[in-house]
Design a protein around this motif. Structure first.
Motif, PDB file in Angstrom:
ATOM      1  N   ARG A 189       0.581  -1.032  -0.099  1.00 32.94           N
ATOM      2  CA  ARG A 189      -0.007   0.156  -0.264  1.00 32.94           C
ATOM      3  C   ARG A 189       0.825   1.154  -0.070  1.00 32.94           C
ATOM      4  NH1 ARG A 189      -3.515  -2.575   3.987  1.00 32.94           N
ATOM      5  NH2 ARG A 189      -2.426  -1.430   5.546  1.00 32.94           N
ATOM      6  N   GLY A 190       2.175   1.072   0.205  1.00 29.67           N
ATOM      7  CA  GLY A 190       3.054   2.442  -0.007  1.00 29.67           C
ATOM      8  C   GLY A 190       3.021   2.877   1.406  1.00 29.67           C
ATOM      9  N   GLU A 191       2.810   2.198   2.233  1.00 27.22           N
ATOM     10  CA  GLU A 191       2.796   2.792   3.707  1.00 27.22           C
ATOM     11  C   GLU A 191       4.102   2.597   4.615  1.00 27.22           C
ATOM     12  OE1 GLU A 191      -2.094   2.238   4.425  1.00 27.22           O
ATOM     13  OE2 GLU A 191      -0.518   1.263   5.653  1.00 27.22           O
ATOM     14  N   MET A 192       4.792   1.537   4.180  1.00 29.42           N
ATOM     15  CA  MET A 192       5.919   0.986   4.784  1.00 29.42           C
ATOM     16  C   MET A 192       7.107   0.835   3.679  1.00 29.42           C
ATOM     17  SD  MET A 192       6.277  -2.646   6.926  1.00 29.42           S
ATOM     18  CE  MET A 192       5.641  -2.056   8.434  1.00 29.42           C
ATOM     19  N   LEU A 193       8.331   1.125   4.311  1.00 34.90           N
ATOM     20  CA  LEU A 193       9.348   0.834   3.736  1.00 34.90           C
ATOM     21  C   LEU A 193       9.784  -0.431   3.277  1.00 34.90           C
ATOM     22  CD1 LEU A 193      12.025   3.269   6.139  1.00 34.90           C
ATOM     23  CD2 LEU A 193      11.443   3.581   3.693  1.00 34.90           C
TER      24      LEU A 193
ATOM     25  N   ARG B  11      -4.768   2.119  -2.651  1.00 34.34           N
ATOM     26  CA  ARG B  11      -3.470   2.560  -3.003  1.00 34.34           C
ATOM     27  C   ARG B  11      -2.418   2.884  -1.957  1.00 34.34           C
ATOM     28  NH1 ARG B  11      -3.711   6.284  -7.026  1.00 34.34           N
ATOM     29  NH2 ARG B  11      -2.464   7.633  -5.749  1.00 34.34           N
ATOM     30  N   ASP B  14       1.551   6.286   0.017  1.00 31.58           N
ATOM     31  CA  ASP B  14       2.637   6.225  -0.544  1.00 31.58           C
ATOM     32  C   ASP B  14       3.609   7.026   0.264  1.00 31.58           C
ATOM     33  OD1 ASP B  14       4.393   4.865  -2.101  1.00 31.58           O
ATOM     34  OD2 ASP B  14       4.531   6.616  -3.480  1.00 31.58           O
TER      35      ASP B  14
END
Lengths: 269, 82
Positions: A189-193, B11, B14
């Motif tokens: 989801r692009g929330e964590m490295l 999504r 980010d």
């Protein structure tokens, strides 16, 4: 010759003690004589995670100050005959540790054990620097989170400049990266490295990725190293990590989101 | 919740990309070390001088020393307001 491994991170709460307990138990399960030492004098917790908190009589500081010998302070694990725990003192502070004192105890332990695992306290103060001073290998535990990665980078710098190997200009400490609390869902989801990002920044050899797992809390609740929970992803991942440390070339697991089947999606399983 | 919101949420934010970028800058800075001890004072003095002429923020002036082989390079970076 015993191998001394420090489990370190800089930042607190990332899983050093969980890792120390699992790693030491994993080595012992492979028939290797292992002792795990708690360097967190004043805030001891390894005994709790190992489930031997009620059997502590003497501790690391007692041995350094000569109030007890190593044999009196070592606690034999009840599950594995190859594993011993050397608990930290709960009442003293980290000033009770000294380079010479720690060196003497490690030397004695090296006669009896093949692996000495040093569970470092958080921070870069005396307990942490002494835990890594005599190390041959270092496992740098990192969460995929900005402050943890930054602190790990700082720790890597300290490992290469302030250890015995650095001071005596010997071959450097072998450093490995262990990423813990990894959540492929959140990465997607692009929330964590992502793992690659952490690796790119720290550029260390990756020894394992431990997925976020409820088994870790369950195991610490019960005082059982999570590696013994062979059903859990975290337990399996720690098992892989021990194998890699001992030279096996295994692919990393639990890096991708598990696809739910139709039934799983319908019932939210 | 509209369909668009649903996909947006799927999504995610980010924020990981932001985290990576911030970390890369920070780690590079940490690795360079603190540099000579006079740097912070030099930076404060420079800000004072520049402010006589232009209103700049505290973070608009950065001073660092970089090692380039045998040469040490003092790098001064001033961001003027728009």
């Amino acid at each position: 010759m015993a191998r001394i491994i420090v489990v370190t991170s800089g930042k607190g709460g990332v899983g050093k003690t969980t890792t120390s307990a699992a790693f030491a138990m994993g080595l012992a399960e492979r028939g290797l004589k292992t002792v795990v030492i708690d360097f967190d004098v004043g805030l001891r917790n390894l005994d709790l995670i190992m489930g031997c908190e009620r059997r502590v009589v003497y501790d690391f500081v007692n041995v350094i100050s000569g109030d007890a010998n190593v044999g009196q302070a070592l606690i034999k694990d009840k599950r594995n005959p190859n594993l011993y725990v050397l608990p930290a003192s709960q009442t003293r502070d980290k000033e009770a540790l000294s380079v010479e004192g720690v060196g003497r105890v490690l030397e004695q332990l090296a006669e009896e054990f093949e692996f000495i695992v040093c569970d470092s306290p958080a921070g870069i103060e005396k307990g942490a620097t002494l835990a890594m001073y005599y190390a041959d290998d270092a496992i740098v535990v990192t969460n995929p989170e900005v402050s943890s990665v930054r602190d790990s980078d700082r720790m890597i710098g300290i490992l290469s400049s302030k250890s015995r190997r650095a001071e005596q200009r010997l071959e450097g400490i072998r450093e490995y990266l262990l990423v813990t609390r990894y959540s492929p869902e959140r990465v997607e989801r692009g929330e964590m490295l992502a793992l690659e990002d952490v690796q790119e920044i720290l550029s260390l050899e990756l020894i394992g990725v431990i997925p976020e797992s409820s088994a870790v809390l369950n195991s610490s609740n019960a005082g059982v190293p999570v590696i013994l929970d062979r059903e859990s992803s975290a337990g399996i991942a720690y098992g892989d990590m021990v194998s890699r440390y001992l030279g096996d070339d295994l692919p990393h697991r639990f890096l991708k989101v598990e696809k739910k089947g139709l039934l799983g999606r319908l019932f939210g399983g | 919740m509209g369909l668009l919101d649903y996909f947006k949420q799927r999504r995610g934010s980010d924020s990981a990309a932001i985290a990576k970028e911030r970390l890369q800058i920070l780690v590079a800075h940490d690795r360079r070390g603190d540099g000579p001890s006079y740097l912070p004072q030099l930076q404060r003095d420079l800000i004072k001088v520049i402010r006589k002429y232009v209103a700049v923020d505290n973070d608009a002036v950065s001073v660092s020393v970089e090692q380039d082989g045998a040469r040490e390079v003092l790098e001064l970076n001033v961001v003027l307001p728009d």
